[in-house]
Design a protein around this motif. Structure first.
Motif, PDB file in Angstrom:
ATOM      1  N   TRP A   1      -7.418   2.174   5.826  1.00 32.90           N
ATOM      2  CA  TRP A   1      -6.863   2.760   4.614  1.00 32.90           C
ATOM      3  C   TRP A   1      -7.035   4.268   4.676  1.00 32.90           C
TER       4      TRP A   1
ATOM      5  N   VAL B   1      -5.856   8.854  -0.257  1.00 29.45           N
ATOM      6  CA  VAL B   1      -5.366  10.180  -0.624  1.00 29.45           C
ATOM      7  C   VAL B   1      -5.291  10.296  -2.140  1.00 29.45           C
TER       8      VAL B   1
ATOM      9  N   GLU C   1       0.803  11.404  -4.797  1.00 29.34           N
ATOM     10  CA  GLU C   1       2.080  10.987  -4.234  1.00 29.34           C
ATOM     11  C   GLU C   1       2.540  11.904  -3.102  1.00 29.34           C
TER      12      GLU C   1
ATOM     13  N   GLU D   1       0.832  13.445  -0.801  1.00 27.07           N
ATOM     14  CA  GLU D   1       0.179  13.057   0.450  1.00 27.07           C
ATOM     15  C   GLU D   1       0.786  11.773   1.010  1.00 27.07           C
ATOM     16  N   THR D   2       1.047  10.809   0.125  1.00 24.88           N
ATOM     17  CA  THR D   2       1.615   9.541   0.566  1.00 24.88           C
ATOM     18  C   THR D   2       2.977   9.744   1.203  1.00 24.88           C
TER      19      THR D   2
ATOM     20  N   SER E   1       3.081   9.976   6.329  1.00 25.75           N
ATOM     21  CA  SER E   1       3.852   9.078   7.188  1.00 25.75           C
ATOM     22  C   SER E   1       4.876   9.848   8.014  1.00 25.75           C
TER      23      SER E   1
ATOM     24  N   TYR F   1       2.436   2.754  10.317  1.00 22.19           N
ATOM     25  CA  TYR F   1       2.623   1.346   9.958  1.00 22.19           C
ATOM     26  C   TYR F   1       2.291   0.442  11.151  1.00 22.19           C
TER      27      TYR F   1
ATOM     28  N   SER G   1      -2.480   2.309   6.174  1.00 21.31           N
ATOM     29  CA  SER G   1      -1.805   2.348   4.880  1.00 21.31           C
ATOM     30  C   SER G   1      -2.364   3.483   4.038  1.00 21.31           C
ATOM     31  N   CYS G   2      -1.460   4.286   3.447  1.00 17.86           N
ATOM     32  CA  CYS G   2      -1.878   5.338   2.520  1.00 17.86           C
ATOM     33  C   CYS G   2      -2.046   4.750   1.125  1.00 17.86           C
ATOM     34  N   ILE G   3      -3.161   5.034   0.486  1.00 27.21           N
ATOM     35  CA  ILE G   3      -3.439   4.527  -0.857  1.00 27.21           C
ATOM     36  C   ILE G   3      -3.874   5.688  -1.746  1.00 27.21           C
ATOM     37  N   GLU G   4      -3.216   5.830  -2.892  1.00 20.42           N
ATOM     38  CA  GLU G   4      -3.611   6.842  -3.872  1.00 20.42           C
ATOM     39  C   GLU G   4      -4.807   6.321  -4.664  1.00 20.42           C
ATOM     40  N   TYR G   5      -5.871   7.122  -4.722  1.00 17.99           N
ATOM     41  CA  TYR G   5      -7.107   6.631  -5.341  1.00 17.99           C
ATOM     42  C   TYR G   5      -7.467   7.307  -6.662  1.00 17.99           C
TER      43      TYR G   5
END
Length: 247
Positions: free
Chosen positions: A72, A75, A78, A80-81, A85, A96, A101-105
């Motif tokens: 994971w 980040v 949005e 960064e997400t 990639s 991928y 996977s990028c996840i906004e935290y």
């Protein structure tokens, strides 16, 4: 569908959609480690009910497929997400395909995602803004490192927010072009200074943040690897190394 099956259920799946129908507390994740298969699950009392509730919504209910990730890339937002990639593509890397996977935290708290990742045997890397909030996120991540090295897991941006960072890295003209006509007089600082970019970013047209991120991503892909800021190259390479460490 699962609830209609009587008796004890033991189901193996590669489907994120099917997995989204199962509470996180009921999931057992299998991962190959050191040539052997290891089983990971959330033990009783490892996460609070509040932590489970938030994670259930942001991971299971939204994107069950995240639980199949090898790493994971955590980040803040949005931008960064959208960007990372495409930076990967410009570098010839497919996040991928590597199981990243990028996840906004920011809405949940980085520590909750790190706890869940560790419990389920998922590698993680944190990218945070270089501001007060970002430094708090960094501290939260550091507190959960254990014996792991912070340089391999956590990175702060060189300049403020991701948008400030991008301005400093040569993409400022894109943000200057989207200053609102009504707010242009608010930009009074000397061109090129930190304060100047802060004023430019606070004077953007509505919806410009996402549009600008897409424009920058397209520009980076068009120009290739040389256009990717060095810090983002390092973040992608470290995330890729973590993902590939899962054998």
């Amino acid at each position: 569908m699962l609830n209609k099956l009587s008796g004890q259920k033991l189901i193996s799946t590669h489907s994120g959609e099917l997995l989204a129908g199962v509470p996180l507390s009921k999931i057992c994740r299998l991962r190959r480690r050191n040539g052997k298969i290891a089983a990971y699950r959330i033990g009783k009392g490892k996460l609070s009910s509040e932590e489970l509730s938030k994670l259930d919504y942001h991971i299971r209910a939204k994107r069950g497929g995240l639980l199949f990730s090898r790493c994971w890339l955590l980040v803040e937002g949005e931008t960064e997400t959208l960007l990372l990639s495409e930076c990967g593509h410009a570098m010839g890397r497919d996040l991928y395909a590597d199981g990243i996977s990028c996840i906004e935290y920011s809405q949940v708290g980085v520590e909750k995602f790190i706890k869940l990742a560790d419990l389920l045997g998922i590698e993680w890397f944190v990218l945070a803004d270089n501001d007060n909030a970002g430094k708090k996120y960094k501290k939260s991540a550091q507190d959960l490192l254990g014996e792991r090295e912070g340089k391999d897991r956590i990175r702060l941006l060189d300049h403020g927010s991701m948008e400030e960072f991008l301005c400093e890295e040569g993409f400022g003209e894109i943000y200057k072009a989207s200053i609102s006509e009504q707010k242009k007089d608010n930009v009074t600082a000397k061109i090129g200074t930190d304060e100047y970019w802060k004023q430019v970013l606070s004077s953007q047209k509505k919806g410009a943040k996402t549009r600008n991120a897409l424009v920058i991503a397209e520009e980076i892909v068009e120009q290739g690897k040389s256009a990717v800021p060095n810090l983002l190259k390092d973040v992608i390479e470290r995330a890729q190394s973590l993902a590939r460490s899962v054998s």
